[in-house]
Design an enzyme around this catalytic site. Structure first.
Site, short mmCIF file in Angstrom:
data_model
loop_
_atom_site.label_atom_id
_atom_site.label_comp_id
_atom_site.label_asym_id
_atom_site.label_seq_id
_atom_site.Cartn_x
_atom_site.Cartn_y
_atom_site.Cartn_z
N HIS A 21 6.65 4.49 -5.50
CA HIS A 21 6.66 3.88 -4.16
C HIS A 21 8.08 3.46 -3.77
O HIS A 21 8.34 2.31 -3.40
CB HIS A 21 5.72 2.66 -4.14
CG HIS A 21 5.22 2.33 -2.76
ND1 HIS A 21 3.98 1.78 -2.51
CD2 HIS A 21 5.80 2.49 -1.54
CE1 HIS A 21 3.82 1.60 -1.21
NE2 HIS A 21 4.91 2.02 -0.61
N PRO A 73 -1.35 5.41 8.58
CA PRO A 73 -1.64 4.14 7.91
C PRO A 73 -2.96 4.22 7.14
O PRO A 73 -3.82 5.05 7.45
CB PRO A 73 -1.72 3.14 9.06
CG PRO A 73 -2.14 3.97 10.24
CD PRO A 73 -1.49 5.32 10.04
N GLU A 96 -2.09 1.78 -7.59
CA GLU A 96 -0.74 1.47 -8.04
C GLU A 96 -0.50 -0.02 -8.27
O GLU A 96 0.41 -0.40 -9.02
CB GLU A 96 0.29 2.00 -7.04
CG GLU A 96 0.31 1.30 -5.71
CD GLU A 96 1.32 1.92 -4.75
OE1 GLU A 96 2.18 1.17 -4.26
OE2 GLU A 96 1.24 3.14 -4.50
N SER A 119 3.01 7.82 2.03
CA SER A 119 2.50 6.79 2.94
C SER A 119 1.73 5.71 2.18
O SER A 119 2.30 4.68 1.84
CB SER A 119 1.60 7.44 4.01
OG SER A 119 1.18 6.48 4.95
N ARG A 120 0.47 5.93 1.90
CA ARG A 120 -0.34 4.99 1.13
C ARG A 120 -1.23 5.77 0.17
O ARG A 120 -1.79 6.80 0.52
CB ARG A 120 -1.21 4.13 2.05
CG ARG A 120 -0.44 3.06 2.81
CD ARG A 120 0.09 1.98 1.88
NE ARG A 120 0.79 0.90 2.57
CZ ARG A 120 2.09 0.87 2.80
NH1 ARG A 120 2.85 1.89 2.43
NH2 ARG A 120 2.65 -0.16 3.41
N ASP A 134 4.51 9.65 -3.94
CA ASP A 134 5.29 8.43 -4.09
C ASP A 134 4.39 7.21 -4.12
O ASP A 134 4.86 6.10 -4.36
CB ASP A 134 6.30 8.31 -2.93
CG ASP A 134 7.22 7.11 -3.10
OD1 ASP A 134 7.80 6.97 -4.20
OD2 ASP A 134 7.35 6.31 -2.16
#
Length: 331
Positions: free
Chosen positions: A294, A205, A262, A232-233, A257
């Site tokens: 994403h 996370p 973003e 993930s982030r 991704d």
């Protein structure tokens, strides 16, 4: 009383409407919840937000002033929500604590194999009837080392696939996952994982202590021919530092991704606008980099589970019931 759902994708809309049918009246909007769009929610007690909403204090204050009392976010991560401000304003906040880990793990593998075997370049060539193999050579992943940063449900699913490829497994997390050790995973320091892994994937996370987990120093410690995947982030990777390493000719491939800036870009059509983000503009020009929007979670299975959990979160709020999905309880 009508629920207002922001940031609803076209594929997602019929699933949401079907899930709430006969339970709640819901209106789906394709615009994202921002400081500019928050006034639309005036008079709506319940608002549902998407993963890319930026719910800082200014947005939350507008929602609270308009009568909103529940924010039901359709995602697991909640680093985009100012929980302290929500509590101060008397807003209940709920998220989706679980959905299919296979959706993200499988997509992470899609990115890894795509950059390794130069799939995008090959596809673009064959569309022009160019069938040469120059520049398309990949390598076997069998027998090489996969480093998994974060071995929760998604990291475990990724590790199972890597085990099927016949890869050596290294893991890093605050606690060991017995299912991963049963696969033969060796838990090591982050430094050793980065130095020894041929494929590195991120499944942790985003928190203050993990922001830029992959910074300039971490990137330099990786093998020159490593593959890096982040599904993930975006904030886990220092994108500007990554550009610097790519300019130096490093890494077999990078699959992203997610991207740290973003918000305001992903899920929108920016094709007719000037590119303002220089770092992202550079990233997409590298032939060994694949950037997607994403979408790792975006399977019918996972989205269905996210929507079902959102329906339950609304039902729980109505009766004052608290579940593991509640981040800020009802006052």
């Amino acid at each position: 009383m009508e629920i207002l759902a922001f940031g609803v994708q076209a594929d997602e809309k019929p699933l949401i409407e079907r899930a709430f049918l006969g339970l709640e009246e819901i209106r789906c909007l394709d615009v994202f919840l921002t400081e500019d769009t928050a006034p639309i929610a005036a008079g709506h007690e319940i608002v549902s937000s998407s993963v890319n909403a930026v719910l800082g204090a200014p947005v939350l204050e507008i929602l609270a002033a308009g009568g909103t009392r529940l924010i039901a976010q359709r995602s697991t991560g909640f680093n985009n929500i100012d929980l302290a401000a929500a509590e101060r304003l008397g807003l209940t906040v709920a998220r989706v604590s679980y959905y299919s880990p296979f959706s993200v793990a499988e997509f992470a593998w899609t990115l890894a194999t795509a950059v390794n075997r130069r799939i995008v370049r090959a596809s673009n060539r064959t569309r022009d009837f160019d069938f040469r193999l120059d520049g398309l050579m990949g390598r076997d992943l069998h027998g090489r080392t996969a480093g998994v940063l974060g071995t929760g449900k998604i990291g475990e699913a990724f590790a199972r696939i890597a085990h099927g490829f016949g890869m050596r497994l290294l893991g890093w997390d605050v606690a060991e996952n017995p299912a991963c050790t049963a696969l033969g995973m060796e838990y090591v320091t982050r430094e050793r994982l980065l130095a020894e892994s041929d494929l590195i994937t991120l499944h942790v996370p985003l928190m203050p202590e993990t922001r830029h987990l992959i910074d300039a120093a971490a990137l330099k410690s990786m093998k020159d021919d490593a593959i890096l995947v982040n599904s993930s982030r975006g904030g886990l990777v220092d994108a500007a530092a990554l550009v610097g390493e790519l300019r130096a000719g490093r890494f077999t491939g990078v699959g992203l991704d997610v991207y740290e800036a973003e918000a305001g870009l992903f899920y929108l059509d920016k094709s007719l606008e000037p590119v303002e983000d220089d770092t992202l503009a550079r990233l997409v020009t590298f032939p060994n980099v694949l950037v997607t929007s994403h979408q790792a979670y975006y399977t019918r299975d996972a989205v269905g589970q996210i929507i079902d959990a959102t329906v339950r979160n609304v039902a729980d709020y109505r009766v004052g019931r608290r579940s593991e999905n509640v981040l800020v309880p009802r006052a």
